[in-house]
Write a protein that holds these residues in place. Sequence first.
Motif, PDB file in Angstrom:
ATOM      1  N   GLN A   1      61.913  30.798  15.044  1.00  0.00           N
ATOM      2  CA  GLN A   1      61.831  32.046  14.747  1.00  0.00           C
ATOM      3  C   GLN A   1      62.658  32.809  15.848  1.00  0.00           C
ATOM      4  O   GLN A   1      62.076  33.667  16.471  1.00  0.00           O
ATOM      5  CB  GLN A   1      60.395  32.653  14.468  1.00  0.00           C
ATOM      6  CG  GLN A   1      59.676  32.156  13.299  1.00  0.00           C
ATOM      7  CD  GLN A   1      58.126  32.649  13.203  1.00  0.00           C
ATOM      8  OE1 GLN A   1      57.469  32.382  14.066  1.00  0.00           O
ATOM      9  NE2 GLN A   1      58.134  33.040  11.700  1.00  0.00           N
ATOM     10  N   GLU A   2      63.308  32.243  16.481  1.00  0.00           N
ATOM     11  CA  GLU A   2      64.308  32.534  17.525  1.00  0.00           C
ATOM     12  C   GLU A   2      64.830  33.973  17.269  1.00  0.00           C
ATOM     13  O   GLU A   2      64.561  34.951  18.298  1.00  0.00           O
ATOM     14  CB  GLU A   2      65.374  31.642  17.782  1.00  0.00           C
ATOM     15  CG  GLU A   2      66.156  32.318  19.375  1.00  0.00           C
ATOM     16  CD  GLU A   2      65.493  32.078  20.686  1.00  0.00           C
ATOM     17  OE1 GLU A   2      65.550  32.585  21.385  1.00  0.00           O
ATOM     18  OE2 GLU A   2      64.356  31.004  20.275  1.00  0.00           O
ATOM     19  N   GLN A   3      65.290  34.273  16.290  1.00  0.00           N
ATOM     20  CA  GLN A   3      65.797  35.766  15.912  1.00  0.00           C
ATOM     21  C   GLN A   3      64.697  36.797  15.797  1.00  0.00           C
ATOM     22  O   GLN A   3      64.941  37.835  16.478  1.00  0.00           O
ATOM     23  CB  GLN A   3      66.601  35.786  14.476  1.00  0.00           C
ATOM     24  CG  GLN A   3      67.357  36.892  14.203  1.00  0.00           C
ATOM     25  CD  GLN A   3      68.024  36.822  13.028  1.00  0.00           C
ATOM     26  OE1 GLN A   3      68.193  35.657  12.179  1.00  0.00           O
ATOM     27  NE2 GLN A   3      68.796  37.893  12.606  1.00  0.00           N
ATOM     28  N   ALA A   4      63.531  36.500  15.223  1.00  0.00           N
ATOM     29  CA  ALA A   4      62.540  37.469  15.302  1.00  0.00           C
ATOM     30  C   ALA A   4      61.936  37.504  16.766  1.00  0.00           C
ATOM     31  O   ALA A   4      61.711  38.727  17.569  1.00  0.00           O
ATOM     32  CB  ALA A   4      61.209  36.793  14.465  1.00  0.00           C
ATOM     33  N   TYR A   5      61.960  36.261  17.609  1.00  0.00           N
ATOM     34  CA  TYR A   5      61.553  36.532  19.276  1.00  0.00           C
ATOM     35  C   TYR A   5      62.567  37.376  19.767  1.00  0.00           C
ATOM     36  O   TYR A   5      62.146  38.281  20.572  1.00  0.00           O
ATOM     37  CB  TYR A   5      61.554  35.088  19.481  1.00  0.00           C
ATOM     38  CG  TYR A   5      61.041  35.140  21.205  1.00  0.00           C
ATOM     39  CD1 TYR A   5      60.145  35.196  21.448  1.00  0.00           C
ATOM     40  CD2 TYR A   5      62.107  35.012  21.980  1.00  0.00           C
ATOM     41  CE1 TYR A   5      59.460  34.892  22.531  1.00  0.00           C
ATOM     42  CE2 TYR A   5      61.591  34.638  23.525  1.00  0.00           C
ATOM     43  CZ  TYR A   5      60.294  34.909  23.823  1.00  0.00           C
ATOM     44  OH  TYR A   5      59.960  34.784  25.035  1.00  0.00           O
ATOM     45  N   GLN A   6      63.773  37.186  19.592  1.00  0.00           N
ATOM     46  CA  GLN A   6      64.796  38.161  20.327  1.00  0.00           C
ATOM     47  C   GLN A   6      64.768  39.291  20.013  1.00  0.00           C
ATOM     48  O   GLN A   6      64.889  40.483  20.752  1.00  0.00           O
ATOM     49  CB  GLN A   6      66.013  37.596  20.106  1.00  0.00           C
ATOM     50  CG  GLN A   6      66.529  35.990  20.779  1.00  0.00           C
ATOM     51  CD  GLN A   6      66.126  36.007  22.163  1.00  0.00           C
ATOM     52  OE1 GLN A   6      66.372  37.107  22.958  1.00  0.00           O
ATOM     53  NE2 GLN A   6      65.821  34.865  22.711  1.00  0.00           N
ATOM     54  N   GLY A   7      64.493  39.646  18.744  1.00  0.00           N
ATOM     55  CA  GLY A   7      64.455  41.057  18.085  1.00  0.00           C
ATOM     56  C   GLY A   7      63.254  41.852  18.746  1.00  0.00           C
ATOM     57  O   GLY A   7      63.273  42.930  19.077  1.00  0.00           O
ATOM     58  N   ALA A   8      61.965  41.098  18.841  1.00  0.00           N
ATOM     59  CA  ALA A   8      60.847  41.473  19.296  1.00  0.00           C
ATOM     60  C   ALA A   8      61.038  41.905  20.648  1.00  0.00           C
ATOM     61  O   ALA A   8      60.482  42.992  21.385  1.00  0.00           O
ATOM     62  CB  ALA A   8      59.695  40.755  19.161  1.00  0.00           C
ATOM     63  N   SER A   9      61.747  40.924  21.634  1.00  0.00           N
ATOM     64  CA  SER A   9      61.906  41.225  22.896  1.00  0.00           C
ATOM     65  C   SER A   9      62.659  42.420  23.147  1.00  0.00           C
ATOM     66  O   SER A   9      62.355  43.261  24.326  1.00  0.00           O
ATOM     67  CB  SER A   9      62.824  40.156  23.671  1.00  0.00           C
ATOM     68  OG  SER A   9      62.009  38.786  23.452  1.00  0.00           O
ATOM     69  N   PHE A  10      63.571  42.669  22.396  1.00  0.00           N
ATOM     70  CA  PHE A  10      64.555  43.763  22.582  1.00  0.00           C
ATOM     71  C   PHE A  10      63.707  45.022  22.019  1.00  0.00           C
ATOM     72  O   PHE A  10      63.629  46.273  22.656  1.00  0.00           O
ATOM     73  CB  PHE A  10      65.828  43.945  21.603  1.00  0.00           C
ATOM     74  CG  PHE A  10      66.587  45.052  21.538  1.00  0.00           C
ATOM     75  CD1 PHE A  10      67.284  45.528  22.762  1.00  0.00           C
ATOM     76  CD2 PHE A  10      66.638  45.620  20.393  1.00  0.00           C
ATOM     77  CE1 PHE A  10      68.226  46.595  22.734  1.00  0.00           C
ATOM     78  CE2 PHE A  10      67.347  46.780  20.131  1.00  0.00           C
ATOM     79  CZ  PHE A  10      68.202  47.166  21.413  1.00  0.00           C
TER      80      PHE A  10
END
Length: 134
Positions: free
Chosen positions: A110-119
């Motif tokens: 879920q890297e995309q979700a992780y990066q999205g949440a970080s931002f």
Amino acid sequence: MNDTATEIRSVVVEREIAFPPEKIWRALTQPHLIAEWLMKNDFKPVPDHRFTLSAEWGSVDCRVLEVEPNRTLAYTWNAYGLESTVTWTLTPAGAGTRLRMEQAGFRPDQEQAYQGASFGWQRFLDNLQQVLAR
């Protein structure tokens, strides 16, 4: 032994905010204020209350897990295959409050979700600080 717990990641955002915990708590728990900095919602600060956060892109299914006024708020955050928990911790710090947000439960795929949440959380907290300043 396969320890999958180590593969689960969290997004953590911590900020010192120049307002007392009570004021930040209101912004975290009053639906009309939550709508100003996060999303439209039908939130109630009651354990086990199910609520939905909704935005143009879709919605998040949530359930309140923990409510300790002016200290801790936790709820599930489930959307698009992500099953996670958001925990807010408020700690008095000098004249203000240390606010900590942790979203836990990101799997390795879920890297995309992780990066999205970080931002996304940085932006949400910017918005929160603007709401508090009014």
